[in-house]
Scaffold this motif. Structure first.
Motif, PDB file in Angstrom:
ATOM      1  N   GLU A 138       0.829  -1.208   0.000  1.00  0.00           N
ATOM      2  CA  GLU A 138       0.000   0.000   0.000  1.00  0.00           C
ATOM      3  C   GLU A 138       0.864   1.258   0.000  1.00  0.00           C
ATOM      4  OE1 GLU A 138      -3.826   1.589  -0.345  1.00  0.00           O
ATOM      5  OE2 GLU A 138      -3.223  -0.525  -0.288  1.00  0.00           O
ATOM      6  N   LEU A 139       2.083   1.154   0.555  1.00  0.00           N
ATOM      7  CA  LEU A 139       2.982   2.295   0.621  1.00  0.00           C
ATOM      8  C   LEU A 139       3.778   2.491  -0.664  1.00  0.00           C
ATOM      9  CD1 LEU A 139       4.538   1.817   4.184  1.00  0.00           C
ATOM     10  CD2 LEU A 139       2.637   3.295   3.531  1.00  0.00           C
ATOM     11  N   ALA A 140       3.818   1.452  -1.499  1.00  0.00           N
ATOM     12  CA  ALA A 140       4.668   1.501  -2.692  1.00  0.00           C
ATOM     13  C   ALA A 140       4.187   2.580  -3.647  1.00  0.00           C
ATOM     14  CB  ALA A 140       4.675   0.140  -3.377  1.00  0.00           C
ATOM     15  N   GLY A 141       5.133   3.341  -4.175  1.00  0.00           N
ATOM     16  CA  GLY A 141       4.803   4.388  -5.123  1.00  0.00           C
ATOM     17  C   GLY A 141       5.780   4.404  -6.280  1.00  0.00           C
ATOM     18  N   TYR A 142       5.675   5.416  -7.131  1.00  0.00           N
ATOM     19  CA  TYR A 142       6.515   5.506  -8.314  1.00  0.00           C
ATOM     20  C   TYR A 142       7.972   5.780  -7.945  1.00  0.00           C
ATOM     21  CZ  TYR A 142       8.275   7.178 -12.824  1.00  0.00           C
ATOM     22  OH  TYR A 142       9.009   7.350 -13.971  1.00  0.00           O
ATOM     23  N   ASN A 143       8.204   6.869  -7.205  1.00  0.00           N
ATOM     24  CA  ASN A 143       9.567   7.187  -6.783  1.00  0.00           C
ATOM     25  C   ASN A 143       9.783   6.669  -5.372  1.00  0.00           C
ATOM     26  OD1 ASN A 143      12.091   8.187  -6.273  1.00  0.00           O
ATOM     27  ND2 ASN A 143      11.554  10.340  -6.544  1.00  0.00           N
ATOM     28  N   GLN A 144      10.703   5.736  -5.221  1.00  0.00           N
ATOM     29  CA  GLN A 144      10.921   5.093  -3.929  1.00  0.00           C
ATOM     30  C   GLN A 144      12.063   5.725  -3.149  1.00  0.00           C
ATOM     31  OE1 GLN A 144      11.224   0.889  -5.000  1.00  0.00           O
ATOM     32  NE2 GLN A 144       8.998   0.743  -5.122  1.00  0.00           N
ATOM     33  N   LEU A 145      12.368   6.971  -3.468  1.00  0.00           N
ATOM     34  CA  LEU A 145      13.424   7.681  -2.770  1.00  0.00           C
ATOM     35  C   LEU A 145      13.096   7.862  -1.294  1.00  0.00           C
ATOM     36  CD1 LEU A 145      16.091   9.292  -2.935  1.00  0.00           C
ATOM     37  CD2 LEU A 145      14.714  11.308  -3.490  1.00  0.00           C
ATOM     38  N   VAL A 146      11.842   8.147  -1.002  1.00  0.00           N
ATOM     39  CA  VAL A 146      11.387   8.349   0.370  1.00  0.00           C
ATOM     40  C   VAL A 146      10.706   7.081   0.865  1.00  0.00           C
ATOM     41  CG1 VAL A 146       9.761   9.623   1.818  1.00  0.00           C
ATOM     42  CG2 VAL A 146      11.158  10.840   0.132  1.00  0.00           C
ATOM     43  N   VAL A 147      11.070   6.635   2.047  1.00  0.00           N
ATOM     44  CA  VAL A 147      10.483   5.433   2.633  1.00  0.00           C
ATOM     45  C   VAL A 147       9.502   5.849   3.732  1.00  0.00           C
ATOM     46  CG1 VAL A 147      10.922   3.268   3.855  1.00  0.00           C
ATOM     47  CG2 VAL A 147      12.547   4.089   2.123  1.00  0.00           C
ATOM     48  N   HIS A 148       8.224   5.574   3.513  1.00  0.00           N
ATOM     49  CA  HIS A 148       7.201   5.911   4.498  1.00  0.00           C
ATOM     50  C   HIS A 148       7.129   4.829   5.583  1.00  0.00           C
ATOM     51  CE1 HIS A 148       5.790   9.189   2.054  1.00  0.00           C
ATOM     52  NE2 HIS A 148       5.467   8.400   1.047  1.00  0.00           N
ATOM     53  N   ARG A 149       6.924   5.245   6.816  1.00  0.00           N
ATOM     54  CA  ARG A 149       6.714   4.313   7.925  1.00  0.00           C
ATOM     55  C   ARG A 149       5.578   4.830   8.815  1.00  0.00           C
ATOM     56  NH1 ARG A 149      12.379   4.240   7.363  1.00  0.00           N
ATOM     57  NH2 ARG A 149      13.193   2.174   6.807  1.00  0.00           N
ATOM     58  N   PRO A 150       4.392   4.969   8.261  1.00  0.00           N
ATOM     59  CA  PRO A 150       3.270   5.485   9.056  1.00  0.00           C
ATOM     60  C   PRO A 150       2.805   4.464  10.094  1.00  0.00           C
ATOM     61  CG  PRO A 150       2.489   4.728   6.933  1.00  0.00           C
ATOM     62  CD  PRO A 150       3.984   4.628   6.888  1.00  0.00           C
ATOM     63  N   THR A 151       2.178   4.960  11.120  1.00  0.00           N
ATOM     64  CA  THR A 151       1.596   4.068  12.122  1.00  0.00           C
ATOM     65  C   THR A 151       0.297   3.457  11.629  1.00  0.00           C
ATOM     66  OG1 THR A 151       0.384   5.887  13.155  1.00  0.00           O
ATOM     67  CG2 THR A 151       2.602   5.432  13.973  1.00  0.00           C
ATOM     68  N   LEU A 152      -0.334   4.124  10.650  1.00  0.00           N
ATOM     69  CA  LEU A 152      -1.623   3.673  10.134  1.00  0.00           C
ATOM     70  C   LEU A 152      -1.756   4.114   8.682  1.00  0.00           C
ATOM     71  CD1 LEU A 152      -4.367   2.379  11.214  1.00  0.00           C
ATOM     72  CD2 LEU A 152      -5.196   4.724  11.332  1.00  0.00           C
ATOM     73  N   VAL A 153      -2.230   3.200   7.836  1.00  0.00           N
ATOM     74  CA  VAL A 153      -2.517   3.530   6.441  1.00  0.00           C
ATOM     75  C   VAL A 153      -4.002   3.309   6.196  1.00  0.00           C
ATOM     76  CG1 VAL A 153      -1.978   3.094   4.022  1.00  0.00           C
ATOM     77  CG2 VAL A 153      -0.217   2.741   5.766  1.00  0.00           C
ATOM     78  N   VAL A 154      -4.672   4.338   5.700  1.00  0.00           N
ATOM     79  CA  VAL A 154      -6.089   4.242   5.368  1.00  0.00           C
ATOM     80  C   VAL A 154      -6.221   4.195   3.851  1.00  0.00           C
ATOM     81  CG1 VAL A 154      -8.351   5.350   5.511  1.00  0.00           C
ATOM     82  CG2 VAL A 154      -6.772   5.475   7.452  1.00  0.00           C
ATOM     83  N   GLY A 155      -6.693   3.052   3.332  1.00  0.00           N
ATOM     84  CA  GLY A 155      -6.930   2.916   1.906  1.00  0.00           C
ATOM     85  C   GLY A 155      -8.306   3.455   1.573  1.00  0.00           C
ATOM     86  N   ALA A 156      -8.403   4.770   1.345  1.00  0.00           N
ATOM     87  CA  ALA A 156      -9.700   5.437   1.230  1.00  0.00           C
ATOM     88  C   ALA A 156     -10.440   5.040  -0.047  1.00  0.00           C
ATOM     89  CB  ALA A 156      -9.512   6.949   1.268  1.00  0.00           C
ATOM     90  N   ARG A 157     -11.689   4.694   0.093  1.00  0.00           N
ATOM     91  CA  ARG A 157     -12.585   4.453  -1.039  1.00  0.00           C
ATOM     92  C   ARG A 157     -13.574   5.593  -1.223  1.00  0.00           C
ATOM     93  NH1 ARG A 157     -12.203  -0.627  -3.017  1.00  0.00           N
ATOM     94  NH2 ARG A 157     -11.441  -2.289  -1.652  1.00  0.00           N
ATOM     95  N   HIS A 158     -13.853   6.325  -0.162  1.00  0.00           N
ATOM     96  CA  HIS A 158     -14.914   7.336  -0.148  1.00  0.00           C
ATOM     97  C   HIS A 158     -14.420   8.534   0.666  1.00  0.00           C
ATOM     98  CE1 HIS A 158     -18.847   9.160   0.864  1.00  0.00           C
ATOM     99  NE2 HIS A 158     -19.260   8.609  -0.263  1.00  0.00           N
TER     100      HIS A 158
END
Length: 457
Positions: A24-44
């Motif tokens: 879910e954290l993977a993106g196009y440019n992987q230069l920055v590494v995210h380490r959030p405490t919570l990821v919300v996969g928003a649909r609405h």
């Protein structure tokens, strides 16, 4: 543990160590590494409201990611992933479209093509449409139509107080102005409505030069760019092509100058306009021709992700022969292979506008000088040092500013960012930030005016 029971959301929620968290954290440019405490996969949009209120209640920051093309600050609190928000509503009669925060440029192009319409897309078909507009949006047809942000009619935003708002220039002119060109620093945009352009065909493609043809081609391009009508948009790429099977044989493994064009006119006229470039030096490859407007974002041929790269930019004034010689020293036939160079032509409708309702950033300069380096085995420090050598060399022709839309990476500084805006605009942004996000909830972004001593930029 399924933490979905703790928050009432339509989309999935992920925590560190949980299956799906890393993807879910993977993106196009992987230069920055995210380490959030919570990821919300928003649909609405209500999922976004829930995420923002949860972050406020727990004292955490809010970050947003759709495609991850321009990350700068690692997310350490709540990260909202918008890739599931795929709303596309076309209004052909009004020539507008409403786009969800997860829609990619290529998907929007496909949805509009049956209606004979095209959005003001940039050079990548894989970039997120909403994030692109919030950065100002530098379209391939911008010399004729201006910045994409200037075409936005309304924004659907969740602000720091956890409320959903429809923001227009009439309802909230200050917030509307600030959102368009200062990215997501005042709220989370769940959708926007923007004008689109009636267009079914154009002339596009490129001229590829190699070896001894690079220097005369670049000199001719810079002279030529001062003479062309605003219906002609162009840029030139300087780099070494990879030695791979998919690369055309005349270009494989060689340094090149790739002149990319998009022209709103007929092929006979474009042939006349391109004649100075074609006679200046022999092209190893010439792909200019009629094409459907739906292929606009393919002209630059940007590589698909994921990649890890460092990038920076400088706004340049009109270039004289000495400037071209300096650029050729660094990026010509014997140039530095540690980075690519793009010289993107501005002017035309990119210039100052008395009617703009968006901050966007500085509107001066004739060119954007952009550099980028793929990392591994090259390190970030090595890439930054190599690019810095070129940008310093071009300072005599700099406006003193940058283009905020092309800023990314953790090396972006507050002082560098400030040069992307006029002083008055920057002060105005600071005041709007203090009004709409006084606690700096939306600080996972380099484009944050420091509204208080605790602000991060």
């Amino acid at each position: 543990m399924n933490v979905n029971t703790r928050l009432d959301t339509q989309g999935p929620i992920f925590t560190p160590g949980q299956a799906g968290y890393a993807s879910e954290l993977a993106g196009y440019n992987q230069l920055v590494v995210h380490r959030p405490t919570l990821v919300v996969g928003a649909r609405h949009p209500t999922d976004v409201v829930t995420a923002v209120r949860h972050a406020t209640e727990t004292g955490q920051s809010v970050g947003v990611q759709a495609t991850g093309h321009g990350p700068s600050v690692p997310a350490d609190g709540v990260l909202i992933s918008t890739r599931r928000m795929q709303r596309i509503e076309v209004n052909p009669a009004d020539r507008t479209v409403t786009v969800g925060a997860g829609v990619l440029a290529k998907d929007l192009m496909a949805a509009l093509a049956p209606h004979g319409l095209v959005p003001l897309v940039g050079s990548s078909p894989d970039v997120g449409v909403v994030g692109y507009h919030l950065g100002g949006g530098i379209p391939l047809l911008g010399r004729r139509f201006g910045y994409a942000a200037d075409r936005v009619r309304s924004l659907e935003v969740v602000t720091a107080d956890g409320h959903q708002r429809t923001v227009t220039v009439e309802s909230e002119p200050e917030l509307f102005w600030a959102m368009l060109g200062c990215r997501g620093n005042f709220g989370v945009v769940t959708a926007l409505t923007t004008e689109v352009i009636p267009l079914t065909n154009l002339v596009g493609g490129g001229l590829w030069f190699t070896g001894d043809a690079i220097a005369p081609a670049l000199r001719s391009y810079v002279e030529w760019s001062a003479t062309i009508p605003e219906e002609m948009s162009s840029s030139v790429l300087l780099m070494r092509m990879p030695d791979l099977d998919g690369v055309p044989e005349p270009l494989r493994g060689r340094r090149i100058a790739h002149v990319r064009i998009a022209y709103l006119g007929d092929p006979d006229t474009v042939d006349r306009l391109l004649q100075p470039l074609r006679v200046a030096a022999p092209a190893a490859l010439d792909t200019v021709g009629e094409m459907p407007a739906s292929g606009l974002a393919s002209i630059h041929g940007e590589p698909p992700g994921p990649v890890t790269f460092e990038a920076r930019n400088t706004l340049l004034n009109r270039l004289d022969p000495a400037a071209v010689d300096r650029l050729l020293d660094h990026a010509g036939t014997a140039g530095n292979d540690d980075y690519l160079v793009e010289l993107r032509h501005l002017g035309g409708a990119f210039g100052p506008s008395a009617t703009s309702r968006a901050v966007i950033g500085r509107r001066d300069g004739e060119f954007i000088l952009y550099t980028g380096s793929r990392l591994h085995p090259l390190t970030g420090d090595e890439a930054a040092a190599a690019q810095d050598h070129l940008h310093r060399a071009m300072l005599p022709w700099s406006t003193g500013g940058v283009t905020p839309a092309f800023l990314s990476g953790p090396r972006v500084t507050t002082s560098q960012l400030r040069t992307g805006y006029d002083d008055g605009d920057y002060r105005r942004l600071t005041g709007i930030k203090a009004t709409w996000d006084p606690d700096n909830l939306f600080r996972i972004n380099h484009n944050v005016p420091p509204c208080h001593p605790g602000g991060r930029a």
